[in-house]
Enzyme design. Structure first.
Site, mmCIF file in Angstrom:
data_model
loop_
_atom_site.group_PDB
_atom_site.id
_atom_site.type_symbol
_atom_site.label_atom_id
_atom_site.label_comp_id
_atom_site.label_asym_id
_atom_site.label_seq_id
_atom_site.Cartn_x
_atom_site.Cartn_y
_atom_site.Cartn_z
ATOM 1 N N ASP A 25 -0.757 6.277 -75.950
ATOM 2 C CA ASP A 25 0.559 5.856 -75.706
ATOM 3 C C ASP A 25 1.679 6.705 -75.962
ATOM 4 O OD1 ASP A 25 -0.693 2.252 -76.244
ATOM 5 O OD2 ASP A 25 -0.718 3.671 -74.530
ATOM 6 N N ASP A 48 11.058 4.717 -71.418
ATOM 7 C CA ASP A 48 10.323 4.427 -70.377
ATOM 8 C C ASP A 48 10.425 5.297 -68.949
ATOM 9 O OD1 ASP A 48 8.705 3.315 -68.127
ATOM 10 O OD2 ASP A 48 9.074 1.429 -68.652
ATOM 11 N N VAL A 49 9.800 6.493 -68.765
ATOM 12 C CA VAL A 49 10.127 7.314 -67.995
ATOM 13 C C VAL A 49 10.066 6.799 -66.332
ATOM 14 C CG1 VAL A 49 9.189 9.438 -69.281
ATOM 15 C CG2 VAL A 49 7.713 8.379 -67.870
ATOM 16 N N TYR A 132 -4.954 10.246 -61.649
ATOM 17 C CA TYR A 132 -4.806 11.426 -62.643
ATOM 18 C C TYR A 132 -4.945 12.742 -62.166
ATOM 19 C CZ TYR A 132 -4.938 13.759 -67.082
ATOM 20 O OH TYR A 132 -4.867 14.440 -68.100
ATOM 21 N N THR A 167 -8.670 13.966 -78.170
ATOM 22 C CA THR A 167 -7.615 12.906 -77.877
ATOM 23 C C THR A 167 -8.456 11.495 -77.605
ATOM 24 O OG1 THR A 167 -7.305 12.961 -75.631
ATOM 25 C CG2 THR A 167 -6.037 14.430 -77.145
#
Length: 227
Positions: A25, A48-49, A132, A167
């Protein structure tokens, strides 16, 4: 995290929108504390983009910015086959990068640099995560387009295309012996990358050493794309 290797300069960390405090996150409180331990001033903001007003409000605090690294991103995997989740991924991964680049354009026009985070999935499909892959392909084209559009402002725009990096997002394939073996067999360097393997390339693209480089997409994948 990238900020630790940018610690010779004042850094501002953005925490991408997400769910709770999981590593994928964005920067966690522990990571921010670790960065501050180096003695370099670091500010930590939740941004928050997906919210253009919030992005513009944040960018208005800065009159001059040396580098912007657009690294807010999500991978919702199977959920991306629903339109709602697909739109969420597009809004964060692609449109979020455009919002940030637009908001910081003025502050970067002092010879600044933008580094976007693409992916190896910009070059081939991802059956498990269609949004994605689609957004990472689009980030590559956004990078190319902004490199041309922003050149007159003295802004360079490049991107990294990470491969298989250790990750939280890659926990599942790493935990699957068969899949892990398959991926490592194709990777010429024979290992998983680490987040630290991205910092050198990012620093290079943001530095004067890359002063005549713009519109470049740099794979950081241990050779996976060429195998």
């Amino acid at each position: 995290m990238l900020s630790e290797d940018f610690r010779t300069e004042t850094a501002s960390l953005w925490r991408s929108p997400g769910r709770g405090n999981r590593p994928r996150d964005g920067a966690t409180a522990a990571e921010v504390a670790a960065a501050r331990a180096y003695g370099t001033p670091v500010s930590y903001s939740v941004l928050d983009v997906r919210d253009m007003a919030a992005v513009e409000g944040y960018s208005s605090q800065f009159t001059s910015v040396a580098a912007l690294v657009n690294c807010a991103g999500v991978n919702l995997r199977a959920a991306e086959f629903t339109v709602q989740a697909f739109e969420t991924v597009v809004d964060i991964n692609l449109t979020g990068s455009m919002r940030s680049a637009s908001a910081f354009r003025g502050a970067l026009s002092n010879g600044g640099a933008i580094v976007n985070i693409g992916s190896m999935f910009a070059f081939f499909g991802a059956a498990h995560a269609p949004a994605y892959a689609a957004t990472k392909g689009a980030v590559v084209q956004l990078t190319n387009s902004l490199a041309i559009a922003y050149a007159g402002d003295g802004i360079r725009v490049n991107a990294l295309a990470p491969g298989w990096i250790e990750t939280a997002m890659t926990a599942a394939p790493r935990a699957d012996p068969a899949r892990n073996g398959e991926l490592m067999k194709r990777t010429p360097m024979g290992r998983w990358g680490t987040p630290g393997n991205l910092t050198g390339p990012a620093l290079f693209l943001c530095s004067p050493l890359a002063g005549f480089i713009t519109g470049a997409i740099l794979p950081v994948d241990g050779g996976y794309l060429i195998a």
